[in-house]
Design an enzyme around this catalytic site. Sequence first.
Site, PDB file in Angstrom:
ATOM      1  N   MET A 165      16.419  78.942  -0.150  1.00  0.00           N
ATOM      2  CA  MET A 165      17.325  78.248   0.870  1.00  0.00           C
ATOM      3  C   MET A 165      18.841  78.876   0.613  1.00  0.00           C
ATOM      4  O   MET A 165      19.305  78.759  -0.553  1.00  0.00           O
ATOM      5  CB  MET A 165      17.033  76.622   0.678  1.00  0.00           C
ATOM      6  N   TYR A 437      23.585  71.505  -9.273  1.00  0.00           N
ATOM      7  CA  TYR A 437      23.134  72.109  -8.023  1.00  0.00           C
ATOM      8  C   TYR A 437      22.196  70.987  -7.164  1.00  0.00           C
ATOM      9  O   TYR A 437      21.791  69.927  -7.693  1.00  0.00           O
ATOM     10  CB  TYR A 437      22.432  73.229  -8.155  1.00  0.00           C
ATOM     11  N   GLU A 438      22.107  71.412  -6.126  1.00  0.00           N
ATOM     12  CA  GLU A 438      21.346  70.483  -4.841  1.00  0.00           C
ATOM     13  C   GLU A 438      22.229  69.136  -4.584  1.00  0.00           C
ATOM     14  O   GLU A 438      21.541  68.133  -4.646  1.00  0.00           O
ATOM     15  CB  GLU A 438      19.913  70.382  -5.659  1.00  0.00           C
ATOM     16  N   GLY A 439      23.313  69.181  -4.865  1.00  0.00           N
ATOM     17  CA  GLY A 439      24.243  68.091  -4.949  1.00  0.00           C
ATOM     18  C   GLY A 439      24.618  67.564  -6.143  1.00  0.00           C
ATOM     19  O   GLY A 439      23.677  67.310  -6.987  1.00  0.00           O
TER      20      GLY A 439
END
Length: 594
Positions: A165, A437-439
């Site tokens: 992604m 990561y991923e927020g």
Amino acid sequence: MPAYKAPLRDFDFVLNELIRVQDTIPALPGYEEATQDIFASYLEAAAQFCENEIAPLNRSGDEAGCDYDPATKSVTTPAGFKDAYRQFCELGFTGLDCDPAYGGQGMPKTLAFPIMEMQCSANVAWSMYPGLSHGAYAAIHAHGTAEQKDTYLPQLVDGSWTGTMCLTEPHCGTDLGLLKTRAEPNGDGSYSITGTKIFISAGEHDMSDNIIHLVLARLPDAPKDVKGISLFIVPKFHADGSRNPVSCGALEHKMGIKANATAVINLDNAKGYLIGEPNKGLACMFTMMNAARLGCGMQGLGLGEASFQGALAYAKERLQMRALTGAKCPDKPADPIIVHPDVRRMLLTQKAYTEAGRALTALLALQLDIEEKHPDAEARQDAADLVALLTPVAKAFMTDNGYTATNMGMQVFGGHGFIREWGMEQLVRDCRISQLYEGTNGIQAIDLLGRKVLLDQGAKLRKFSKLIHKFCEANAGNEQLAEFVGPLSKLLKEVGETTMGIGMAAMMNKDDAGAAATDFLRLIGHITYAWLWARMAEVAYSKLGQGDDAFYNAKITTARFYYAKLLPEVESLKAQIKTGSKPLMALDEDSFAF
């Protein structure tokens, strides 16, 4: 570092005794064959693979890292990674919980999650290659056209193609409304995608025949901010085998997960295909991001387990000083360090956080299966609400605790923990990214408080609170559980009062919600773990005298440790929440200078 051993006994406890999957999963349409015996056979096979194939590659992969060739813009993964991935595909694990219509095995997520944990414990950098691919599969499966599904899903399911992604850009991380990557219509239904993406995990490598990038970009007439983002499938190779102008510009030089290729991806009029509706790409990508956030939580859990196993083995063998209460091993020159209270504190903290995290992930996996398969709409919605509420908790609380656990594991080793060949410092380095990561975990906290609690006036939180209240009510007269039920019931009331106080303060000053968010997430994390530990103690008491008392007594004792030594953190969290934003915002920006 001692060899990793999958905690199969604890998986059995969580799945079959705590959440009792056999009472729910085989009754869900499509999961009729997912029996307890099937679970056991898959878990055993996954344990053998993780212990024997990818765990031995963990340190060597960290030492070697990935090799980038600027001439060919290609990436070579560490020795053994490609072969292990081939074996993983041959065993069918890439399609374990995927749709049988595209070659998947159709197994429940309740089975897939513990297998994901094993991979994270054994070799988290390796685990990210199939992990990102599964996210791409999920997004295309949920939002792709029939043609897109037929084109991409069979190869993602069998593992011959992998996925990524592509969100982040050099100037744009969490605030995706700032992204600049452009998508120009070609007139034939495809788009020309131009831009640069960074921090792309598994962005380029030699482990699969093709890489399917899911890319966020803007159409020419797109609205500003996040309302104007679309999602595109951008393959490295087209279905006809021709090369697409999407390439790796560099690999990042990182603190940890060095064996995973974290790439800069350049798109130079690369051909892409719109997935979902125009300007609705963020909603499509969240299918992938939410799964990735749970995957991050699993990384914290898995690395905490690996660190605990290493620390425990070392603490039993390392001789240093005598116990304060007198020699425990008088025939040896010193006692093993496990006799010392402070070492016990670290080991029990690792154990308590890890086992509660395992219970939480099993609970969430079960809710995901119910959300997808249950015939009753209300049951599906209740499951969806619980997953939505607890996903940011799983991501942030589990990774914060995982980092604490890996640091403690290194600390148990003393100076040896700082030395690379022991393997403990790698676990710390590998775990650190999971908080970012991923927020980032701060973003997870804002998501929990702002979107999942305040936005719906606490409806999801009240549903969750009812589960805890029912447990406390059902065990109000249980003398064995009184030491857990009393504090849990009190904390439940205080969480409600604290949440209401934050909501009232936020109506006057929204900064007060921002100031409270991280402490609030930890508060919700603690009440979740406290509830799960009380439930585990309940099960353990009911099993005493049936042949495995050492295991069940350890559960009860660890529950007591959690309540006595870790749960009291909630007192400081509540106090910090009450202070509001003034202590944070009072200092003028210029006064930060030194």
